[in-house]
Design a protein around this motif. Structure first.
Motif, PDB file in Angstrom:
ATOM      1  N   LYS A 138       7.010 -45.456 -59.614  1.00  0.00           N
ATOM      2  CA  LYS A 138       8.310 -45.796 -58.970  1.00  0.00           C
ATOM      3  C   LYS A 138       9.361 -44.787 -59.400  1.00  0.00           C
ATOM      4  O   LYS A 138      10.253 -44.196 -58.561  1.00  0.00           O
ATOM      5  CB  LYS A 138       9.104 -47.020 -59.806  1.00  0.00           C
ATOM      6  N   TYR A 139       9.182 -43.943 -60.847  1.00  0.00           N
ATOM      7  CA  TYR A 139      10.042 -43.049 -60.990  1.00  0.00           C
ATOM      8  C   TYR A 139       9.797 -41.672 -60.234  1.00  0.00           C
ATOM      9  O   TYR A 139      10.670 -41.164 -59.771  1.00  0.00           O
ATOM     10  CB  TYR A 139       9.740 -42.555 -62.378  1.00  0.00           C
ATOM     11  N   SER A 141       8.643 -41.518 -57.116  1.00  0.00           N
ATOM     12  CA  SER A 141       8.986 -41.812 -55.625  1.00  0.00           C
ATOM     13  C   SER A 141      10.540 -41.332 -55.650  1.00  0.00           C
ATOM     14  O   SER A 141      10.966 -40.992 -54.667  1.00  0.00           O
ATOM     15  CB  SER A 141       8.519 -43.142 -55.207  1.00  0.00           C
ATOM     16  N   GLU A 142      11.126 -41.602 -56.932  1.00  0.00           N
ATOM     17  CA  GLU A 142      12.522 -41.526 -56.624  1.00  0.00           C
ATOM     18  C   GLU A 142      13.106 -39.992 -57.014  1.00  0.00           C
ATOM     19  O   GLU A 142      13.886 -39.453 -56.259  1.00  0.00           O
ATOM     20  CB  GLU A 142      13.381 -42.223 -57.805  1.00  0.00           C
TER      21      GLU A 142
END
Length: 307
Positions: A138-139, A141-142
């Motif tokens: 998640k991190y 991809s951001e």
């Protein structure tokens, strides 16, 4: 006959040629080893020497640059790292529980097989690994538009429950290759996380590396490295994952910000320090009154300035 004082041209041995070729391959900037290999092959004009150098250099280069390859027949990619290496050409992708067989010189994945049970962590360790993988994914991809990541258990993978220590390696790799615009760059970070059950602590060690190469009418390279440490408390798999992801986000953002600040200040700091403090006359140039110099007067007269 040549005089004793004259030195003839010394022919290099095949071993020397191979070592020099390996040096060039291993020091290729991110995304450029295939271009370097093509030129080396032409210069060497010896397939045996080239093949031997390539077979030794490419695996080391691929692992150090943590290249990402698409696995055929699956929806996943595999990161080529020292942590995922099972055998000379076999690399584990823990997210899909598959093993990729790699052709290092061609930089492609040729085959895929399911991972054996003994190649995977225990159910207890896998619960922590999966939770951390989800948060890191998640991190990344951001933070990195073209970034890839993976979480490996590198110690204690057979731990069956509380009371056992184990260690993860979080790998983040992001590359942007734009040879048509004469620039390539990469971000690589490795985070070792030690789960210490007796101390109820997680110790975190990070190694960050940024590389960039600009070669439009020149050759400018950046190779910046940074190390850091942190810690957090041992919690549930989900809470541990969130804490670790926040630690990684904090340190990587802080380092990236410091890099941007350093290079934005280059003209006023580093480049300025490289210049001569005073001209050879040992006097400052009088910018407030340049008309005292004949060149300034001649230019002003020619351009009609001041009329």
């Amino acid at each position: 006959m040549a005089d004793d004082g004259e030195c003839g041209e010394v022919e290099m041995s095949d071993e020397q040629k191979k070592e020099i070729a390996k040096w060039f391959l291993l020091n290729s900037p991110a995304g450029e080893i295939q271009y370097v290999a093509k030129d080396l092959r032409s210069v060497l004009s010896d397939e045996d020497v080239y093949n031997e150098a390539a077979s030794e250099a490419f695996p080391l280069y691929n692992k150090s640059h943590m290249i990402c390859l698409e696995m055929p027949g699956t929806t996943g990619d595999v990161l080529v790292t020292s942590f995922s290496e099972l055998d000379k050409n076999e690399y584990l992708d823990p997210r899909t529980a598959h093993v990729a067989i790699i052709d290092h010189v061609k930089q492609v994945c040729t085959e895929v097989r399911p991972a054996a049970d003994e190649e995977l962590p225990s159910a207890y360790v896998e619960e922590f690994r999966c939770a951390m993988d989800a948060e890191i994914l998640k991190y990344v991809s951001e933070a990195y538009p073209k970034g890839v990541c993976s979480v490996y258990c590198i110690n204690g993978k057979d731990a069956e429950g509380p009371g056992c220590d184990f260690e993860f390696a979080v790998v983040i790799s992001a590359a942007r290759h734009s040879p048509q615009n004469f620039c390539n760059g990469s971000w690589r970070s490795i985070w070792n996380i030690e789960f210490k059950d007796d101390m109820q602590m997680l110790e975190v060690r990070g190694r960050l590396q940024v590389g960039a190469h600009y070669f439009e009418e020149g050759n400018v390279q950046l190779d910046a490295k940074h190390e850091c440490k942190d810690s957090t408390i041992f919690q549930s798999p989900e809470d541990c994952a969130i804490s670790i992801a926040n630690i990684i986000r904090h340190h990587e953002t802080e380092y990236l910000t410091s890099l941007q600040a350093s290079y934005s200040n280059l003209p006023d700091t580093t480049f300025k320090d490289l210049r001569r403090k005073l001209p050879v006359t040992r006097t400052l140039f009088p910018w407030h009154n340049t008309m005292q110099f004949s060149l300034s007067r001649d230019i002003s007269k020619e351009l009609g300035i001041g009329k």
